[in-house]
Design a protein around this motif. Structure first.
Motif, PDB file in Angstrom:
ATOM      1  N   ALA A  31      42.627  68.683   4.861  1.00 17.17           N
ATOM      2  CA  ALA A  31      43.137  67.325   5.049  1.00 17.17           C
ATOM      3  C   ALA A  31      44.652  67.276   4.849  1.00 17.17           C
ATOM      4  O   ALA A  31      45.357  66.548   5.561  1.00 17.17           O
ATOM      5  CB  ALA A  31      42.449  66.374   4.078  1.00 17.17           C
ATOM      6  N   CYS A  32      45.159  68.060   3.905  1.00 22.42           N
ATOM      7  CA  CYS A  32      46.613  68.108   3.687  1.00 22.42           C
ATOM      8  C   CYS A  32      47.339  68.609   4.931  1.00 22.42           C
ATOM      9  O   CYS A  32      48.347  68.027   5.357  1.00 22.42           O
ATOM     10  CB  CYS A  32      46.927  69.025   2.500  1.00 22.42           C
ATOM     11  N   VAL A  33      46.823  69.687   5.509  1.00 25.61           N
ATOM     12  CA  VAL A  33      47.459  70.267   6.694  1.00 25.61           C
ATOM     13  C   VAL A  33      47.443  69.265   7.850  1.00 25.61           C
ATOM     14  O   VAL A  33      48.461  69.041   8.529  1.00 25.61           O
ATOM     15  CB  VAL A  33      46.753  71.577   7.099  1.00 25.61           C
ATOM     16  N   VAL A  34      46.288  68.644   8.086  1.00 27.07           N
ATOM     17  CA  VAL A  34      46.164  67.687   9.184  1.00 27.07           C
ATOM     18  C   VAL A  34      47.039  66.456   8.932  1.00 27.07           C
ATOM     19  O   VAL A  34      47.679  65.923   9.858  1.00 27.07           O
ATOM     20  CB  VAL A  34      44.691  67.284   9.370  1.00 27.07           C
ATOM     21  N   ALA A  35      47.081  65.994   7.680  1.00 33.27           N
ATOM     22  CA  ALA A  35      47.882  64.810   7.362  1.00 33.27           C
ATOM     23  C   ALA A  35      49.366  65.057   7.616  1.00 33.27           C
ATOM     24  O   ALA A  35      50.081  64.158   8.072  1.00 33.27           O
ATOM     25  CB  ALA A  35      47.658  64.413   5.906  1.00 33.27           C
ATOM     26  N   ILE A  36      49.839  66.261   7.335  1.00 32.45           N
ATOM     27  CA  ILE A  36      51.243  66.584   7.612  1.00 32.45           C
ATOM     28  C   ILE A  36      51.530  66.457   9.107  1.00 32.45           C
ATOM     29  O   ILE A  36      52.556  65.904   9.520  1.00 32.45           O
ATOM     30  CB  ILE A  36      51.569  68.004   7.106  1.00 32.45           C
ATOM     31  N   GLY A  37      50.592  66.954   9.939  1.00 36.93           N
ATOM     32  CA  GLY A  37      50.758  66.831  11.386  1.00 36.93           C
ATOM     33  C   GLY A  37      50.767  65.385  11.840  1.00 36.93           C
ATOM     34  O   GLY A  37      51.578  64.989  12.688  1.00 36.93           O
ATOM     35  N   VAL A  38      49.866  64.569  11.269  1.00 32.13           N
ATOM     36  CA  VAL A  38      49.815  63.149  11.623  1.00 32.13           C
ATOM     37  C   VAL A  38      51.104  62.449  11.217  1.00 32.13           C
ATOM     38  O   VAL A  38      51.686  61.656  11.978  1.00 32.13           O
ATOM     39  CB  VAL A  38      48.600  62.474  10.951  1.00 32.13           C
ATOM     40  N   TRP A  39      51.576  62.746  10.013  1.00 33.00           N
ATOM     41  CA  TRP A  39      52.786  62.097   9.495  1.00 33.00           C
ATOM     42  C   TRP A  39      54.011  62.451  10.338  1.00 33.00           C
ATOM     43  O   TRP A  39      54.845  61.593  10.621  1.00 33.00           O
ATOM     44  CB  TRP A  39      52.992  62.499   8.042  1.00 33.00           C
ATOM     45  N   ARG A  40      54.118  63.687  10.736  1.00 29.50           N
ATOM     46  CA  ARG A  40      55.276  64.105  11.528  1.00 29.50           C
ATOM     47  C   ARG A  40      55.268  63.441  12.900  1.00 29.50           C
ATOM     48  O   ARG A  40      56.318  63.116  13.450  1.00 29.50           O
ATOM     49  CB  ARG A  40      55.273  65.624  11.685  1.00 29.50           C
ATOM     50  N   ARG A  41      54.086  63.222  13.428  1.00 31.67           N
ATOM     51  CA  ARG A  41      53.995  62.632  14.763  1.00 31.67           C
ATOM     52  C   ARG A  41      54.204  61.120  14.731  1.00 31.67           C
ATOM     53  O   ARG A  41      54.857  60.564  15.624  1.00 31.67           O
ATOM     54  CB  ARG A  41      52.617  62.945  15.354  1.00 31.67           C
ATOM     55  N   ASP A  42      53.668  60.457  13.702  1.00 33.48           N
ATOM     56  CA  ASP A  42      53.721  58.992  13.661  1.00 33.48           C
ATOM     57  C   ASP A  42      53.694  58.531  12.210  1.00 33.48           C
ATOM     58  O   ASP A  42      52.638  58.183  11.684  1.00 33.48           O
ATOM     59  CB  ASP A  42      52.529  58.407  14.434  1.00 33.48           C
ATOM     60  N   PRO A  43      54.828  58.511  11.552  1.00 33.04           N
ATOM     61  CA  PRO A  43      54.878  58.143  10.133  1.00 33.04           C
ATOM     62  C   PRO A  43      54.780  56.633   9.925  1.00 33.04           C
ATOM     63  O   PRO A  43      55.739  55.971   9.521  1.00 33.04           O
ATOM     64  CB  PRO A  43      56.239  58.675   9.681  1.00 33.04           C
ATOM     65  N   ARG A  44      53.571  56.092  10.166  1.00 31.64           N
ATOM     66  CA  ARG A  44      53.409  54.646  10.076  1.00 31.64           C
ATOM     67  C   ARG A  44      53.088  54.159   8.671  1.00 31.64           C
ATOM     68  O   ARG A  44      53.122  52.964   8.403  1.00 31.64           O
ATOM     69  CB  ARG A  44      52.288  54.197  11.021  1.00 31.64           C
ATOM     70  N   VAL A  45      52.713  55.058   7.768  1.00 36.44           N
ATOM     71  CA  VAL A  45      52.340  54.632   6.422  1.00 36.44           C
ATOM     72  C   VAL A  45      53.601  54.295   5.632  1.00 36.44           C
ATOM     73  O   VAL A  45      54.504  55.125   5.533  1.00 36.44           O
ATOM     74  CB  VAL A  45      51.549  55.744   5.699  1.00 36.44           C
ATOM     75  N   PRO A  46      53.693  53.090   5.047  1.00 37.31           N
ATOM     76  CA  PRO A  46      54.890  52.727   4.276  1.00 37.31           C
ATOM     77  C   PRO A  46      55.084  53.674   3.092  1.00 37.31           C
ATOM     78  O   PRO A  46      54.122  54.063   2.426  1.00 37.31           O
ATOM     79  CB  PRO A  46      54.579  51.301   3.796  1.00 37.31           C
ATOM     80  N   ALA A  47      56.310  54.022   2.834  1.00 39.38           N
ATOM     81  CA  ALA A  47      56.596  54.973   1.767  1.00 39.38           C
ATOM     82  C   ALA A  47      56.150  54.461   0.404  1.00 39.38           C
ATOM     83  O   ALA A  47      55.792  55.238  -0.481  1.00 39.38           O
ATOM     84  CB  ALA A  47      58.088  55.288   1.753  1.00 39.38           C
TER      85      ALA A  47
END
Length: 345
Positions: A31-47
């Motif tokens: 999940a960590c690896v996949v989440a990094i890919g999702v975040w790099r593509r579309d960082p929609r989650v507020p910091a």
């Protein structure tokens, strides 16, 4: 990255919550690896979503100059909290709510397995302490609590076998905590002021838990808990302890309070344990997260706060990595499930 991959990984993580420590660790890594890919593509989650967890991690590493600082133990705890950084990213993917049902189904199977274990034991001398695939019977009860709450919020009948699993754990703490959270999940959405309803249920549940501790058959347990709580509070107010050093630090305090008693694992109180191991900064961050849950009025987070507060009165709930991961995953999954509508069973 196609959204089907993060959703599948999120579903696998939800299912792994009832399969024991090793599957949870493996799925969390993926999940960590996949989440990094999702975040790099579309960082929609507020910091700011990550702020409480980052504060907890800072609290863990604040003891780096302590003579008993254990790098391995600190990294293990930090890795457990990494779930709180990963899941918000994965649930931001369209269709993430499809991971809820498989997770609830797996929890229901775990609950039924615990019931059958208990019935098998009953036929061979006593109910015993069923744990399904969890490491401990109380871990079973507390780890299934968040799933019960999410099922209650969704009015999902899978909550019934999950609740039976909580009861099968033979612990009044897990049962009362799950009951408090489930009551909020059921009642709060139906009233005009859900935060007031949640607060009322929480106060009533805490009062009930404290009243139960005064019953005669709890008298010796209360004496033991008093020693544990006092020793933990002593460590907390004298600077705290780094991860992995609790046993060595608390032993002399126990001996000074009651030479005949020894339980070096933890303080049996979540607030005391977190304050001692995370320091005021980390503890304040957790308290702020609780306040934000009520401020936002989101039903599942408020219900999970009640579950944590009631369970944490007499147990180190978040100190159990299986329980911690369950709470973190279901907090996110339960929120999107409520936001995107309830699915019929």
């Amino acid at each position: 990255m196609r959204s089907s991959i993060p959703v599948a990984v999120l579903g696998a993580l939800a299912v792994s919550l009832v399969l024991g420590a090793t599957p949870i660790e493996l799925c969390n890594g993926v999940a960590c690896v996949v989440a990094i890919g999702v975040w790099r593509r579309d960082p929609r989650v507020p910091a700011e979503v990550f702020a409480p967890t980052l504060a907890v991690l800072l609290g863990l590493f604040a003891f780096v100059d302590h003579p008993r600082f254990d790098v391995d133990a600190t990294i293990r705890q930090a890795w457990a909290w990494s779930t709180a950084l990963v899941v918000p990213i994965l649930v931001s993917v369209p269709g993430a709510d499809r991971a809820v049902r498989p997770g609830l189904a797996a929890a229901a199977l775990a609950g039924l397995a615990a019931v059958f274990q208990g019935l098998w034991g009953l036929g061979h001398g006593g109910w015993g302490e069923p744990s399904a695939l969890f490491s401990h019977h109380l871990t079973l009860g507390y780890a299934l609590g968040p799933a019960v709450i999410v099922a209650a919020a969704r009015r999902d009948l899978l909550g019934l076998p999950i609740a039976l699993g909580v009861l099968a754990s033979a612990g009044w703490g897990p049962a009362l905590a799950a009951a408090a959270g489930s009551m909020i999940a059921l009642v709060a959405p139906a009233v005009s002021r859900p935060r007031a309803a949640a607060g009322g249920v929480l106060v009533a549940a805490v009062a009930t838990a404290l009243a139960m501790l005064r019953l005669p058959f709890f008298s010796d347990e209360v004496r033991q808990r008093a020693v544990l709580w006092t020793a933990g509070a002593d460590l907390a107010v004298h600077g705290g302890v780094p991860a992995g050093s609790w046993r060595a630090e608390v032993a002399p305090v126990h001996r000074s309070l009651d030479p005949s008693f020894e339980f070096p694992q933890h303080s049996h109180d979540d607030a005391i344990q977190r304050l001692a191991e995370l320091g005021p900064f980390g503890w304040t961050a957790l308290a702020a997260a609780v306040a934000l849950a009520f401020e936002a009025g989101a039903v599942v987070p408020m219900a999970l706060v009640a579950w944590l507060v009631v369970g944490g009165l007499t147990q180190d709930v978040l100190g159990d990595m299986e329980v911690l991961r369950s709470a973190l995953v279901w907090a996110a999954l339960g929120t999107i499930a409520a936001d995107r509508g309830r699915e019929g069973s």
